[in-house]
Write a protein that holds these residues in place. Sequence first.
Motif, PDB file in Angstrom:
ATOM      1  N   THR A  86      -6.124 -11.782   3.826  1.00  0.00           N
ATOM      2  CA  THR A  86      -4.859 -12.138   4.470  1.00  0.00           C
ATOM      3  C   THR A  86      -4.105 -13.157   3.623  1.00  0.00           C
ATOM      4  O   THR A  86      -4.650 -13.706   2.667  1.00  0.00           O
ATOM      5  CB  THR A  86      -5.118 -12.722   5.872  1.00  0.00           C
ATOM      6  OG1 THR A  86      -5.929 -13.894   5.736  1.00  0.00           O
ATOM      7  CG2 THR A  86      -5.803 -11.719   6.786  1.00  0.00           C
ATOM      8  N   GLY A  87      -2.864 -13.403   3.997  1.00  0.00           N
ATOM      9  CA  GLY A  87      -2.049 -14.387   3.312  1.00  0.00           C
ATOM     10  C   GLY A  87      -1.616 -13.969   1.915  1.00  0.00           C
ATOM     11  O   GLY A  87      -1.316 -14.811   1.076  1.00  0.00           O
ATOM     12  N   LEU A  88      -1.556 -12.669   1.666  1.00  0.00           N
ATOM     13  CA  LEU A  88      -1.175 -12.162   0.354  1.00  0.00           C
ATOM     14  C   LEU A  88       0.336 -12.135   0.218  1.00  0.00           C
ATOM     15  O   LEU A  88       1.069 -12.059   1.202  1.00  0.00           O
ATOM     16  CB  LEU A  88      -1.749 -10.757   0.143  1.00  0.00           C
ATOM     17  CG  LEU A  88      -3.255 -10.626   0.365  1.00  0.00           C
ATOM     18  CD1 LEU A  88      -3.698  -9.179   0.219  1.00  0.00           C
ATOM     19  CD2 LEU A  88      -4.027 -11.511  -0.580  1.00  0.00           C
ATOM     20  N   THR A  89       0.792 -12.177  -1.020  1.00  0.00           N
ATOM     21  CA  THR A  89       2.227 -12.140  -1.274  1.00  0.00           C
ATOM     22  C   THR A  89       2.542 -11.073  -2.304  1.00  0.00           C
ATOM     23  O   THR A  89       1.686 -10.686  -3.094  1.00  0.00           O
ATOM     24  CB  THR A  89       2.732 -13.500  -1.794  1.00  0.00           C
ATOM     25  OG1 THR A  89       2.036 -13.808  -3.014  1.00  0.00           O
ATOM     26  CG2 THR A  89       2.510 -14.604  -0.790  1.00  0.00           C
ATOM     27  N   GLY A  90       3.767 -10.607  -2.268  1.00  0.00           N
ATOM     28  CA  GLY A  90       4.225  -9.634  -3.247  1.00  0.00           C
ATOM     29  C   GLY A  90       4.530  -8.291  -2.623  1.00  0.00           C
ATOM     30  O   GLY A  90       4.328  -8.065  -1.429  1.00  0.00           O
ATOM     31  N   THR A  91       5.020  -7.402  -3.454  1.00  0.00           N
ATOM     32  CA  THR A  91       5.387  -6.055  -3.044  1.00  0.00           C
ATOM     33  C   THR A  91       4.752  -5.058  -3.998  1.00  0.00           C
ATOM     34  O   THR A  91       4.806  -5.247  -5.215  1.00  0.00           O
ATOM     35  CB  THR A  91       6.918  -5.879  -3.080  1.00  0.00           C
ATOM     36  OG1 THR A  91       7.499  -6.870  -2.230  1.00  0.00           O
ATOM     37  CG2 THR A  91       7.331  -4.503  -2.598  1.00  0.00           C
ATOM     38  N   ILE A  92       4.166  -4.007  -3.464  1.00  0.00           N
ATOM     39  CA  ILE A  92       3.576  -2.966  -4.299  1.00  0.00           C
ATOM     40  C   ILE A  92       4.693  -2.135  -4.916  1.00  0.00           C
ATOM     41  O   ILE A  92       5.554  -1.630  -4.199  1.00  0.00           O
ATOM     42  CB  ILE A  92       2.658  -2.035  -3.472  1.00  0.00           C
ATOM     43  CG1 ILE A  92       1.513  -2.824  -2.849  1.00  0.00           C
ATOM     44  CG2 ILE A  92       2.117  -0.900  -4.342  1.00  0.00           C
ATOM     45  CD1 ILE A  92       0.675  -2.019  -1.882  1.00  0.00           C
ATOM     46  N   PRO A  93       4.701  -1.990  -6.239  1.00  0.00           N
ATOM     47  CA  PRO A  93       5.688  -1.106  -6.850  1.00  0.00           C
ATOM     48  C   PRO A  93       5.459   0.331  -6.389  1.00  0.00           C
ATOM     49  O   PRO A  93       4.316   0.750  -6.190  1.00  0.00           O
ATOM     50  CB  PRO A  93       5.411  -1.233  -8.347  1.00  0.00           C
ATOM     51  CG  PRO A  93       4.520  -2.406  -8.516  1.00  0.00           C
ATOM     52  CD  PRO A  93       3.819  -2.602  -7.211  1.00  0.00           C
ATOM     53  N   THR A  94       6.515   1.067  -6.203  1.00  0.00           N
ATOM     54  CA  THR A  94       6.391   2.467  -5.795  1.00  0.00           C
ATOM     55  C   THR A  94       7.226   3.340  -6.717  1.00  0.00           C
ATOM     56  O   THR A  94       8.099   2.869  -7.425  1.00  0.00           O
ATOM     57  CB  THR A  94       6.861   2.673  -4.344  1.00  0.00           C
ATOM     58  OG1 THR A  94       8.222   2.276  -4.243  1.00  0.00           O
ATOM     59  CG2 THR A  94       6.016   1.878  -3.369  1.00  0.00           C
ATOM     60  N   GLY A  95       6.944   4.598  -6.682  1.00  0.00           N
ATOM     61  CA  GLY A  95       7.671   5.580  -7.470  1.00  0.00           C
ATOM     62  C   GLY A  95       7.153   6.955  -7.110  1.00  0.00           C
ATOM     63  O   GLY A  95       6.192   7.091  -6.357  1.00  0.00           O
ATOM     64  N   ASN A  96       7.761   7.968  -7.654  1.00  0.00           N
ATOM     65  CA  ASN A  96       7.357   9.316  -7.265  1.00  0.00           C
ATOM     66  C   ASN A  96       6.678  10.074  -8.393  1.00  0.00           C
ATOM     67  O   ASN A  96       6.630  11.292  -8.382  1.00  0.00           O
ATOM     68  CB  ASN A  96       8.571  10.100  -6.754  1.00  0.00           C
ATOM     69  CG  ASN A  96       9.677  10.204  -7.804  1.00  0.00           C
ATOM     70  OD1 ASN A  96       9.529   9.720  -8.916  1.00  0.00           O
ATOM     71  ND2 ASN A  96      10.768  10.831  -7.437  1.00  0.00           N
ATOM     72  N   ILE A  97       6.127   9.360  -9.375  1.00  0.00           N
ATOM     73  CA  ILE A  97       5.433  10.051 -10.457  1.00  0.00           C
ATOM     74  C   ILE A  97       3.966   9.640 -10.505  1.00  0.00           C
ATOM     75  O   ILE A  97       3.589   8.594  -9.999  1.00  0.00           O
ATOM     76  CB  ILE A  97       6.093   9.769 -11.832  1.00  0.00           C
ATOM     77  CG1 ILE A  97       6.057   8.277 -12.152  1.00  0.00           C
ATOM     78  CG2 ILE A  97       7.514  10.286 -11.871  1.00  0.00           C
ATOM     79  CD1 ILE A  97       6.419   7.942 -13.581  1.00  0.00           C
TER      80      ILE A  97
END
Length: 145
Positions: A86-97
């Motif tokens: 818990t208490g994590l920060t950030g955003t997972i990069p996403t894409g369609n490849i």
Amino acid sequence: MECWCYPITVNQYGFLFEKGVVNSQYSMFFNGDGIFYFRTMGISPQDLTFSSATYITENAWNHIVCTYGSGTKTVYINGVQRYQQTGLTGTIPTGNINQYIGKYGDAVINYPFNGRIGESRVYNIALSAAQVLQNYNATKGRFGL
């Protein structure tokens, strides 16, 4: 990420799933030394790890679900929550490849999974504990459980 897998051994360099160009988005894999990884790039810390042999059974079907949402990573095995950060920060990069089931995205060193993969799913939401258990119960009969 969700999958049914039948590992011959948990002491393998074997990928269940990887999304994105090598180590650029998210993955779940065995790291050769008996450690299971749920990796999410862009999240700090990026890896949730645990001893594979604790809850993953060799030569048997296992249902593994890895979720991330609202700053929390969770791993469920056979419908039961086993690990959480818990208490994590950030955003997972996403894409369609580049989506790989049963291997790493590198063309030279692809770390194929040593075993069988019965089903693999990726969701655009973090499943709740109730949803994970519902999926486990709905599909476990296909795997003799």
